[in-house]
Write a protein that holds these residues in place. Structure first.
Motif, PDB file in Angstrom:
ATOM      1  N   GLU A  63     -24.411  33.002 -68.650  1.00  0.00           N
ATOM      2  CA  GLU A  63     -23.225  32.616 -67.883  1.00  0.00           C
ATOM      3  C   GLU A  63     -21.980  32.599 -68.768  1.00  0.00           C
ATOM      4  O   GLU A  63     -20.917  33.106 -68.377  1.00  0.00           O
ATOM      5  CB  GLU A  63     -23.440  31.234 -67.258  1.00  0.00           C
ATOM      6  CG  GLU A  63     -24.489  31.203 -66.170  1.00  0.00           C
ATOM      7  CD  GLU A  63     -24.851  29.793 -65.745  1.00  0.00           C
ATOM      8  OE1 GLU A  63     -25.512  29.653 -64.685  1.00  0.00           O
ATOM      9  OE2 GLU A  63     -24.498  28.825 -66.457  1.00  0.00           O
ATOM     10  N   ALA A  64     -22.105  32.019 -69.972  1.00  0.00           N
ATOM     11  CA  ALA A  64     -20.953  31.908 -70.856  1.00  0.00           C
ATOM     12  C   ALA A  64     -20.488  33.277 -71.339  1.00  0.00           C
ATOM     13  O   ALA A  64     -19.281  33.557 -71.402  1.00  0.00           O
ATOM     14  CB  ALA A  64     -21.301  31.016 -72.052  1.00  0.00           C
ATOM     15  N   ALA A  65     -21.429  34.147 -71.692  1.00  0.00           N
ATOM     16  CA  ALA A  65     -21.055  35.470 -72.190  1.00  0.00           C
ATOM     17  C   ALA A  65     -20.391  36.302 -71.100  1.00  0.00           C
ATOM     18  O   ALA A  65     -19.386  36.986 -71.348  1.00  0.00           O
ATOM     19  CB  ALA A  65     -22.284  36.188 -72.743  1.00  0.00           C
TER      20      ALA A  65
ATOM     21  N   ARG B 247     -16.745  45.992 -64.621  1.00  0.00           N
ATOM     22  CA  ARG B 247     -18.116  45.679 -64.198  1.00  0.00           C
ATOM     23  C   ARG B 247     -18.947  45.164 -65.365  1.00  0.00           C
ATOM     24  O   ARG B 247     -18.951  45.765 -66.432  1.00  0.00           O
ATOM     25  CB  ARG B 247     -18.792  46.907 -63.592  1.00  0.00           C
ATOM     26  CG  ARG B 247     -18.182  47.351 -62.275  1.00  0.00           C
ATOM     27  CD  ARG B 247     -19.181  48.150 -61.464  1.00  0.00           C
ATOM     28  NE  ARG B 247     -19.763  49.255 -62.229  1.00  0.00           N
ATOM     29  CZ  ARG B 247     -20.927  49.834 -61.930  1.00  0.00           C
ATOM     30  NH1 ARG B 247     -21.651  49.398 -60.919  1.00  0.00           N
ATOM     31  NH2 ARG B 247     -21.368  50.859 -62.633  1.00  0.00           N
ATOM     32  N   VAL B 248     -19.666  44.082 -65.136  1.00  0.00           N
ATOM     33  CA  VAL B 248     -20.517  43.477 -66.161  1.00  0.00           C
ATOM     34  C   VAL B 248     -21.960  43.516 -65.676  1.00  0.00           C
ATOM     35  O   VAL B 248     -22.327  42.831 -64.722  1.00  0.00           O
ATOM     36  CB  VAL B 248     -20.105  42.030 -66.458  1.00  0.00           C
ATOM     37  CG1 VAL B 248     -20.952  41.461 -67.599  1.00  0.00           C
ATOM     38  CG2 VAL B 248     -18.624  41.942 -66.797  1.00  0.00           C
ATOM     39  N   LEU B 249     -22.774  44.342 -66.337  1.00  0.00           N
ATOM     40  CA  LEU B 249     -24.194  44.466 -66.005  1.00  0.00           C
ATOM     41  C   LEU B 249     -25.032  43.944 -67.170  1.00  0.00           C
ATOM     42  O   LEU B 249     -24.586  43.965 -68.329  1.00  0.00           O
ATOM     43  CB  LEU B 249     -24.559  45.918 -65.719  1.00  0.00           C
ATOM     44  CG  LEU B 249     -24.349  46.441 -64.286  1.00  0.00           C
ATOM     45  CD1 LEU B 249     -22.901  46.343 -63.859  1.00  0.00           C
ATOM     46  CD2 LEU B 249     -24.831  47.885 -64.166  1.00  0.00           C
ATOM     47  N   LEU B 250     -26.231  43.498 -66.847  1.00  0.00           N
ATOM     48  CA  LEU B 250     -27.142  42.951 -67.845  1.00  0.00           C
ATOM     49  C   LEU B 250     -28.431  43.749 -67.849  1.00  0.00           C
ATOM     50  O   LEU B 250     -28.998  44.016 -66.788  1.00  0.00           O
ATOM     51  CB  LEU B 250     -27.448  41.493 -67.499  1.00  0.00           C
ATOM     52  CG  LEU B 250     -28.142  40.658 -68.572  1.00  0.00           C
ATOM     53  CD1 LEU B 250     -27.150  40.279 -69.662  1.00  0.00           C
ATOM     54  CD2 LEU B 250     -28.741  39.395 -67.962  1.00  0.00           C
ATOM     55  N   HIS B 251     -28.911  44.146 -69.032  1.00  0.00           N
ATOM     56  CA  HIS B 251     -30.241  44.732 -69.147  1.00  0.00           C
ATOM     57  C   HIS B 251     -31.245  43.603 -68.939  1.00  0.00           C
ATOM     58  O   HIS B 251     -31.249  42.626 -69.713  1.00  0.00           O
ATOM     59  CB  HIS B 251     -30.421  45.368 -70.525  1.00  0.00           C
ATOM     60  CG  HIS B 251     -29.672  46.649 -70.683  1.00  0.00           C
ATOM     61  ND1 HIS B 251     -30.251  47.789 -71.215  1.00  0.00           N
ATOM     62  CD2 HIS B 251     -28.414  47.009 -70.352  1.00  0.00           C
ATOM     63  CE1 HIS B 251     -29.361  48.779 -71.216  1.00  0.00           C
ATOM     64  NE2 HIS B 251     -28.236  48.321 -70.703  1.00  0.00           N
TER      65      HIS B 251
ATOM     66  N   VAL C 141     -24.254  35.920 -60.809  1.00  0.00           N
ATOM     67  CA  VAL C 141     -23.349  35.768 -61.947  1.00  0.00           C
ATOM     68  C   VAL C 141     -22.799  37.116 -62.418  1.00  0.00           C
ATOM     69  O   VAL C 141     -21.600  37.271 -62.618  1.00  0.00           O
ATOM     70  CB  VAL C 141     -24.089  35.066 -63.112  1.00  0.00           C
ATOM     71  CG1 VAL C 141     -23.187  34.966 -64.344  1.00  0.00           C
ATOM     72  CG2 VAL C 141     -24.567  33.687 -62.696  1.00  0.00           C
ATOM     73  N   ALA C 142     -23.685  38.087 -62.607  1.00  0.00           N
ATOM     74  CA  ALA C 142     -23.279  39.404 -63.089  1.00  0.00           C
ATOM     75  C   ALA C 142     -23.002  40.344 -61.918  1.00  0.00           C
ATOM     76  O   ALA C 142     -23.325  40.043 -60.758  1.00  0.00           O
ATOM     77  CB  ALA C 142     -24.375  39.997 -63.971  1.00  0.00           C
TER      78      ALA C 142
ATOM     79  N   ASP D  16     -16.480  37.608 -52.919  1.00  0.00           N
ATOM     80  CA  ASP D  16     -16.151  36.242 -53.330  1.00  0.00           C
ATOM     81  C   ASP D  16     -15.540  36.181 -54.724  1.00  0.00           C
ATOM     82  O   ASP D  16     -15.097  35.127 -55.161  1.00  0.00           O
ATOM     83  CB  ASP D  16     -17.416  35.380 -53.307  1.00  0.00           C
ATOM     84  CG  ASP D  16     -18.519  35.918 -54.217  1.00  0.00           C
ATOM     85  OD1 ASP D  16     -18.585  37.140 -54.374  1.00  0.00           O
ATOM     86  OD2 ASP D  16     -19.296  35.095 -54.733  1.00  0.00           O
ATOM     87  N   ARG D  17     -15.491  37.286 -55.435  1.00  0.00           N
ATOM     88  CA  ARG D  17     -15.018  37.308 -56.804  1.00  0.00           C
ATOM     89  C   ARG D  17     -13.524  37.578 -56.850  1.00  0.00           C
ATOM     90  O   ARG D  17     -13.031  38.589 -56.354  1.00  0.00           O
ATOM     91  CB  ARG D  17     -15.758  38.390 -57.593  1.00  0.00           C
ATOM     92  CG  ARG D  17     -17.163  38.018 -58.012  1.00  0.00           C
ATOM     93  CD  ARG D  17     -17.124  37.390 -59.387  1.00  0.00           C
ATOM     94  NE  ARG D  17     -16.348  38.244 -60.264  1.00  0.00           N
ATOM     95  CZ  ARG D  17     -16.836  39.346 -60.811  1.00  0.00           C
ATOM     96  NH1 ARG D  17     -18.066  39.700 -60.575  1.00  0.00           N
ATOM     97  NH2 ARG D  17     -16.075  40.082 -61.579  1.00  0.00           N
TER      98      ARG D  17
END
Length: 400
Positions: free
Chosen positions: A263-265, A278-282, A304-305, A331-332
């Motif tokens: 969440e913080a990152a 865009r922020v994606l997470l592996h 979150v992402a 909502d973002r």
């Protein structure tokens, strides 16, 4: 379907033909490493070299002044990616009409573990894992959050993919690895990945566990494993070995630690990046798993992402855990320029020498789409042979 190919800056810098060659595959995007771990990489077509040895984890650009005076700070690359190698490569790729997103490796850094050993995960036997920073430690968390923001929001980038944003454990392809002599199974991997540094000890205590007693219990649980008795099953095996309540308490501490770091990152990246970034997470949908694809709670991470990149080589079944939790992003506040859903990107290896199957890419992609994927990631356009890339071009032309 939007498709992106992974690349390193050294695949592009010094090779004027590389951008057009990548664009000619039929991809719309490149996911370009801006912060990466140590590696030895093949460059089959580069006019100046065939092997690149990245000696340590490094940022592939010049870091800014935020690190002044801090003991934990990113290392700059050596001759394999000098100066702003990322920026030079990104500019060339953009000139070829490709969208560029950053590829940021975070909690995976052997040099930091060697120079700052107290930052590393410590197992129940007291062994340190220098490649695995403990993400419970406040200074390490602050370093990872700031690194995520700086390395993700590079000039011109329109998105990022964050790798290793969670726990790293025992599993790691280390130089001349010799740890496969005993089959640990999923449960043994978990037990050997539990951290017992001082910060984790405090975390276990808040869950009602005595750290010293927990270490003893983990060592006792592993004794049959060293005799060759691989524990069968996943989480249920961990519960058998540790006891259900103890196992649940360790998992609660670790999952809270990873979740709050994620969440913080992500928040830090968004604060540093322009609107629409865009922020994606592996990600791995099994929340207690460790590694480059961080274990996550699918419902939480998609709240979150902007999406996840899911390993699908060999099997795309992991997509099904994420698909029910896709949401729109209206909502973002930083996405007012458009409305779209969270992304499920299927990551498919297309290097045949690394276990990929470029010849079945079209079928594998179609299967991933049926399970919920709406984008593709191709690992790795710089490492693949000419024959592999020819099969990728054919497959992507069919998908169009």
């Amino acid at each position: 379907m939007r498709t992106s190919a992974f690349l390193y800056p050294w695949d592009v810098v010094g090779d004027p033909a590389a951008p057009a060659r990548v664009a000619g595959l039929g991809v719309q995007q490149v996911t370009l490493a801006s912060a990466y771990h140590s590696t030895r990489a093949l460059t089959p077509r580069h006019p100046r070299h065939r092997i690149v040895t990245a000696e340590h984890a490094a940022v592939l650009y010049a870091p800014d002044g935020r690190w002044e005076g801090r003991p934990l700070r990113p290392y700059e690359a050596g001759s394999w990616a000098p100066g702003d190698a990322y920026g030079e490569a990104a500019e060339a790729l953009e000139a070829a009409g490709l969208d560029v997103h950053t590829w940021v490796v975070l909690a995976h850094n052997s040099r930091m573990g060697a120079e700052h050993p107290d930052t590393s995960v410590v197992n129940a036997y007291g062994d340190r894992y220098p490649w695995a920073p403990c993400i419970a430690q406040p200074a390490t968390r602050a370093y990872l959050v700031d690194l995520a923001a700086e390395a993700a929001a590079r000039p011109g980038a329109s998105g990022t993919e964050l790798e290793s944003l969670g726990w790293y454990g025992l599993a790691h392809l280390h130089a001349h690895d010799k740890i496969a002599g005993v089959s640990l199974g999923e449960a043994g991997q978990y037990l050997m990945s539990l951290c017992f540094c001082a910060d984790c000890g405090e975390g276990y205590a808040r869950q009602g566990l005595a750290p010293g007693e927990l270490e003893d219990r983990v060592r006792r649980a592993l004794e049959p494993v060293w005799r060759g008795e691989e524990p069968s099953g996943g989480w249920e095996a961990v519960e058998r070995l540790l006891g259900a309540e103890t196992a649940a308490a360790t998992r609660a501490w670790r999952e809270e630690t990873a979740r709050t770091l994620q969440e913080a990152a992500i928040a830090a990246v968004r604060a540093a990046a322009p609107d629409g970034f865009r922020v994606l997470l592996h990600a791995d949908p099994v929340s207690y798993h460790c590694g480059a694809n961080a274990g996550v709670d699918p419902e939480h991470i998609l709240s979150v992402a902007d999406g996840v990149v899911v390993p699908c080589t060999g099997s795309a079944d992991a997509l099904t855990a994420f698909a029910p939790y896709r949401t729109d992003r209206t909502d973002r506040t930083d996405r007012t320029d458009r409305t779209d859903r969270t992304t499920l990107a299927a990551n498919l290896t297309v290097v045949s020498g690394m276990g990929g199957a470029p010849g079945t890419l079209a079928a594998d992609a179609a299967h991933a789409v049926a399970l919920g994927a709406d984008e593709l990631r191709l690992y790795h356009a710089g490492l693949a042979s000419d024959a592999d890339l020819a099969q990728v071009r054919t497959a992507l032309s069919k998908l169009k």
